[in-house]
Design an enzyme around this catalytic site. Sequence first.
Site, PDB file in Angstrom:
ATOM      1  CG  ASP A 242      48.596  10.851   8.119  1.00 54.70           C
ATOM      2  OD1 ASP A 242      47.797  11.569   7.454  1.00 54.70           O
ATOM      3  OD2 ASP A 242      48.155  10.153   9.053  1.00 54.70           O
ATOM      4  N   GLY A 243      49.777  13.603   7.304  1.00 55.59           N
ATOM      5  CA  GLY A 243      50.020  14.976   7.931  1.00 55.59           C
ATOM      6  C   GLY A 243      50.009  16.248   6.896  1.00 55.59           C
TER       7      GLY A 243
ATOM      8  N   GLY B   8      47.337  17.628   5.586  1.00 58.96           N
ATOM      9  CA  GLY B   8      46.299  18.676   5.996  1.00 58.96           C
ATOM     10  C   GLY B   8      46.825  19.577   7.444  1.00 58.96           C
TER      11      GLY B   8
ATOM     12  NE  ARG C 126      42.162  18.311   4.873  1.00 61.53           N
ATOM     13  CZ  ARG C 126      42.857  17.508   5.833  1.00 61.53           C
ATOM     14  NH1 ARG C 126      43.072  18.027   7.059  1.00 61.53           N
ATOM     15  NH2 ARG C 126      43.335  16.117   5.373  1.00 61.53           N
TER      16      ARG C 126
ATOM     17  CB  SER D 255      43.259   4.923   1.807  1.00 64.95           C
ATOM     18  OG  SER D 255      42.363   5.820   2.690  1.00 64.95           O
ATOM     19  CB  THR D 256      39.416   1.996   0.031  1.00 60.38           C
ATOM     20  OG1 THR D 256      40.039   1.448   1.252  1.00 60.38           O
ATOM     21  CG2 THR D 256      39.834   0.860  -1.314  1.00 60.38           C
TER      22      THR D 256
ATOM     23  CG  ASN E  84      42.445   8.869   2.088  1.00 62.97           C
ATOM     24  OD1 ASN E  84      43.487   8.403   1.885  1.00 62.97           O
ATOM     25  ND2 ASN E  84      42.065   9.214   3.373  1.00 62.97           N
TER      26      ASN E  84
END
Length: 236
Positions: free
Chosen positions: A16-17, A19, A29, A61-62, A64
């Site tokens: 994660d991170g 963006g 992004r 992920s779903t 996303n």
Amino acid sequence: MSKEENKLQHLAVIMDGNGRWAQKRGLPRSMGHRKGAEVVKEITRAAAELGIRYLTLYAFSTENWKRSKDEVDTLMGLLREYLKSDLKEIQEKNVRIRFIGERDMLAGDIVEKMAQIEADTANNTDMTLCIALSYGSRQEIVSAVRKTAALVKSGDISINDIDVELFSDMLYTQNMPDPDLVIRTSGERRISNYLLWQIAYSEFYFSDILWPDFTKEALENIIKDFNQRERRYGKA
Ligand code: IPE
Ligand code: IPE
Ligand code: MG
């Protein structure tokens, strides 16, 4: 760190991170995702060198799918590049690639390429790289419930045959051990629909490092921390 020092068999990562990494630099992004994809390759290499047997990466992920069309297109473009890139190193390092997630949401050419890579690496045995793509753990559990119900309906199993082992085999992660450690980068402290069933006894490490800045050294420090932990599994 040597292979002998590492006690970790299955590492799961919430990358994660991306963006925020880009935004901090005044970049779009998409640049964060691009750098993040490079780090995926570096960390896969590091994990293989450390003798980690299973590495499960949360790539998309779903949930996303709810991002802007632009961002989803960027991520799918990077995924295409990754899938079409040279797999020589993966083969040389004897790495098996598996994908978990809802394939029917993905474009046809991507799904085809995924199946081909899985087949091409199916006999590799040093490490399994499991990529969670269009993955949602609740969806995975519901799909496992459906598969189990179908087996009962067809008479292949009875209701009393349903136990933890049988149900685990209905999940996308069948035949994989549960993660020993889950790392989430970027300072967020939540699970975001990742491996809910599988992490029942996993250890957790929340790192403030943004994924594009994550390094082998950071991973080694986290493994050192993990190695110190006492896992009790409910025993006294
Ligand atoms: C992780 O980075 C990559 C994906 C979820 C696809 P983010 O895109 O979530 O980055 P932040 O959390 O907005 O910084
Ligand atoms: C989780 O990150 C999914 C991936 C890393 C692929 P998100 O950035 O989508 O999670 P939330 O929305 O912050 O919970
Ligand atoms: Mg995020």
